[in-house]
Write an enzyme that holds these catalytic residues in place. Structure first.
Site, PDB file in Angstrom:
ATOM      1  N   ASN A  36       0.866  -1.185   0.000  1.00  0.00           N
ATOM      2  CA  ASN A  36       0.000   0.000   0.000  1.00  0.00           C
ATOM      3  C   ASN A  36       0.907   1.241   0.000  1.00  0.00           C
ATOM      4  O   ASN A  36       1.658   1.470   0.947  1.00  0.00           O
ATOM      5  CB  ASN A  36      -0.889  -0.046   1.248  1.00  0.00           C
TER       6      ASN A  36
ATOM      7  N   HIS B 179       1.047   6.126   1.711  1.00  0.00           N
ATOM      8  CA  HIS B 179       1.862   6.999   2.574  1.00  0.00           C
ATOM      9  C   HIS B 179       2.940   7.761   1.817  1.00  0.00           C
ATOM     10  O   HIS B 179       3.443   8.763   2.313  1.00  0.00           O
ATOM     11  CB  HIS B 179       2.439   6.210   3.747  1.00  0.00           C
TER      12      HIS B 179
ATOM     13  N   ARG C  21       3.317  18.758   1.319  1.00  0.00           N
ATOM     14  CA  ARG C  21       3.940  19.980   0.805  1.00  0.00           C
ATOM     15  C   ARG C  21       3.266  20.503  -0.455  1.00  0.00           C
ATOM     16  O   ARG C  21       3.697  21.480  -1.023  1.00  0.00           O
ATOM     17  CB  ARG C  21       5.431  19.719   0.526  1.00  0.00           C
TER      18      ARG C  21
ATOM     19  N   HIS D 187      -5.543   3.653  -1.965  1.00  0.00           N
ATOM     20  CA  HIS D 187      -6.885   3.998  -1.481  1.00  0.00           C
ATOM     21  C   HIS D 187      -7.234   5.377  -2.016  1.00  0.00           C
ATOM     22  O   HIS D 187      -6.609   6.363  -1.641  1.00  0.00           O
ATOM     23  CB  HIS D 187      -6.882   3.987   0.057  1.00  0.00           C
TER      24      HIS D 187
ATOM     25  N   ARG E 153      -9.432   8.025  -1.545  1.00  0.00           N
ATOM     26  CA  ARG E 153     -10.432   8.482  -0.568  1.00  0.00           C
ATOM     27  C   ARG E 153     -11.312   9.556  -1.167  1.00  0.00           C
ATOM     28  O   ARG E 153     -10.886  10.302  -2.055  1.00  0.00           O
ATOM     29  CB  ARG E 153      -9.738   9.025   0.692  1.00  0.00           C
TER      30      ARG E 153
ATOM     31  N   ARG F 279      -7.339  12.926   0.172  1.00  0.00           N
ATOM     32  CA  ARG F 279      -6.337  13.513   1.066  1.00  0.00           C
ATOM     33  C   ARG F 279      -4.908  13.059   0.754  1.00  0.00           C
ATOM     34  O   ARG F 279      -3.955  13.681   1.152  1.00  0.00           O
ATOM     35  CB  ARG F 279      -6.671  13.222   2.520  1.00  0.00           C
ATOM     36  N   HIS F 280      -4.767  11.915   0.084  1.00  0.00           N
ATOM     37  CA  HIS F 280      -3.403  11.516  -0.318  1.00  0.00           C
ATOM     38  C   HIS F 280      -3.380  11.131  -1.801  1.00  0.00           C
ATOM     39  O   HIS F 280      -2.912  11.917  -2.611  1.00  0.00           O
ATOM     40  CB  HIS F 280      -2.788  10.444   0.590  1.00  0.00           C
TER      41      HIS F 280
ATOM     42  N   GLU G  26      -8.581   0.490  -3.348  1.00  0.00           N
ATOM     43  CA  GLU G  26      -9.539   0.564  -2.244  1.00  0.00           C
ATOM     44  C   GLU G  26     -10.418   1.786  -2.436  1.00  0.00           C
ATOM     45  O   GLU G  26      -9.916   2.865  -2.750  1.00  0.00           O
ATOM     46  CB  GLU G  26      -8.806   0.702  -0.912  1.00  0.00           C
TER      47      GLU G  26
ATOM     48  N   THR H 110      -8.600   3.741   7.896  1.00  0.00           N
ATOM     49  CA  THR H 110      -9.832   2.946   7.857  1.00  0.00           C
ATOM     50  C   THR H 110      -9.983   2.159   9.162  1.00  0.00           C
ATOM     51  O   THR H 110      -9.267   1.181   9.393  1.00  0.00           O
ATOM     52  CB  THR H 110      -9.797   1.985   6.648  1.00  0.00           C
TER      53      THR H 110
ATOM     54  N   GLU I  23     -11.170  -9.118   2.539  1.00  0.00           N
ATOM     55  CA  GLU I  23      -9.928  -8.760   3.230  1.00  0.00           C
ATOM     56  C   GLU I  23     -10.293  -8.567   4.699  1.00  0.00           C
ATOM     57  O   GLU I  23     -11.176  -7.767   5.027  1.00  0.00           O
ATOM     58  CB  GLU I  23      -9.317  -7.482   2.648  1.00  0.00           C
TER      59      GLU I  23
ATOM     60  N   HIS J 292      -4.053  -4.277   7.585  1.00  0.00           N
ATOM     61  CA  HIS J 292      -4.188  -3.124   8.473  1.00  0.00           C
ATOM     62  C   HIS J 292      -3.344  -3.304   9.723  1.00  0.00           C
ATOM     63  O   HIS J 292      -3.564  -4.247  10.469  1.00  0.00           O
ATOM     64  CB  HIS J 292      -5.645  -2.834   8.872  1.00  0.00           C
TER      65      HIS J 292
HETATM   66  N1  PXP Z   1      -5.881  -2.882   3.644  1.00  0.00           N
HETATM   67  C1  PXP Z   1      -6.848  -1.927   3.685  1.00  0.00           C
HETATM   68  C2  PXP Z   1      -8.206  -2.287   3.179  1.00  0.00           C
HETATM   69  C3  PXP Z   1      -6.567  -0.637   4.161  1.00  0.00           C
HETATM   70  O1  PXP Z   1      -7.543   0.295   4.198  1.00  0.00           O
HETATM   71  C4  PXP Z   1      -5.252  -0.336   4.567  1.00  0.00           C
HETATM   72  C5  PXP Z   1      -4.919   1.055   5.028  1.00  0.00           C
HETATM   73  O2  PXP Z   1      -5.139   1.959   4.000  1.00  0.00           O
HETATM   74  C6  PXP Z   1      -4.279  -1.342   4.501  1.00  0.00           C
HETATM   75  C7  PXP Z   1      -4.630  -2.612   4.061  1.00  0.00           C
HETATM   76  C8  PXP Z   1      -2.865  -1.104   4.894  1.00  0.00           C
HETATM   77  O3  PXP Z   1      -2.795  -0.783   6.269  1.00  0.00           O
HETATM   78  P1  PXP Z   1      -1.433  -0.301   6.889  1.00  0.00           P
HETATM   79  O4  PXP Z   1      -1.062   0.972   6.220  1.00  0.00           O
HETATM   80  O5  PXP Z   1      -1.766  -0.141   8.337  1.00  0.00           O
HETATM   81  O6  PXP Z   1      -0.411  -1.382   6.635  1.00  0.00           O
END
Ligand code: PXP
Length: 259
Positions: free
Chosen positions: A6, A9, A17, A42, A44, A48-49, A69, A98, A148, A212
């Site tokens: 994922n 981040h 920035r 994801h 959103r 936001r990202h 996602e 989430t 999931e 997660h």
């Molecule tokens: N799976 C899903 C469905 C999520 O929403 C997220 C967070 O965006 C993740 C996995 C990954 O979670 P983490 O960033 O805590 O590893």
């Protein structure tokens, strides 16, 4: 075991920035070269990202299958982009991440409609659910291909047991009152729920993923569950990248996950 990275981040850093740096495209190729199997993003509702611009480029250029996602509100663009898979997740604007699984029971018709719409576009569909048999059963009835399982509670409990609870600023307050013994019992109970749900879902023909809060320490517990065939991990890998680089951080996780 498949590993989905994922990369939200990385986009968080870019959004902080409001400049184009760091771009997320290099991550797609580095992840592919470092034994990852999938890219997860994801999109959103508040963007936001990951932005529409990012999502478009990720789907277009990723050498790996993309797991997008999304909440109901962004289905139009998901249907237009046609990623390999869409994972329906619940979304609350004020949440940091989430926080729970999709309430399939309350939103059953809406979920079913979304699954049908996505499948018409030949997008595989996963539902991000709480590790509960009833939720997996509803996912099956809604026509999902995959579930999931939300591992956030397990991850929080695991962290609580291994930190000096009173000094951990981000610990959910409910856990501060737990004794070490009750934390250990709660972890065992949560793992049992994840396992039971995974076994049920797999027996019913659903593919099973989990994600997660998974990190380099706690992932070993989830790896014991044979029915789980995919993990989606973001925060811990991107955090580790600061110290050892993204490529090595992905490789380290891939080594753990794939044995
Ligand atoms: N799976 C899903 C469905 C999520 O929403 C997220 C967070 O965006 C993740 C996995 C990954 O979670 P983490 O960033 O805590 O590893």
């Amino acid at each position: 075991m498949r590993l989905g990275i994922n990369i939200d981040h990385i986009a968080v850093l870019k959004a902080a920035r409001k400049v184009g740096d760091p771009d997320i495209l290099p991550a797609l190729h580095i992840a592919a070269l470092s034994s990852a199997d999938q890219i997860t993003i994801h999109l959103r509702e508040d963007r936001r990202h990951i932005t529409d611009y990012d999502a478009r480029r990720v789907v277009k250029y990723s050498p790996l299958p993309v797991n997008l996602e999304c909440a109901f509100e962004v289905l139009d663009i998901v249907c237009e982009l046609r990623p390999h898979r869409a994972t329906l997740v619940p979304e609350r604007r004020e949440e940091v991440t989430t926080e729970g699984g999709l309430d399939v029971e309350t939103h059953f018709q809406r979920v079913k409609g979304a699954v049908e719409r996505l499948k018409e576009k030949e997008i595989a569909v996963s539902l991000f659910i709480e590790p509960r048999k009833a939720a997996a059963d509803l996912a099956l009835r809604a026509g999902a291909d995959m579930v999931e399982l939300h591992t956030g509670r397990f991850a929080n409990l695991y962290a609580a047991l291994r930190t000096n609870i009173s000094h951990a600023p981000y610990m959910p307050v409910e856990f501060a009152a737990y004794s070490r013994e009750s934390l250990a019992n709660e972890i065992a109970a949560e793992i049992a729920k994840i396992r039971k749900t995974a076994v049920f879902a797999a027996e019913e023909g659903l593919k099973v993923a989990a994600g997660h809060g998974l990190n380099y320490q706690n992932v070993s517990e989830i790896l014991q569950i044979a029915e789980i065939e995919e993990l989606n991990i973001g925060q811990s890998i991107i955090a580790r990248s600061i110290w050892i680089g993204f490529e090595e951080a992905v490789r380290e996780m891939a080594r753990l996950v794939k044995g």
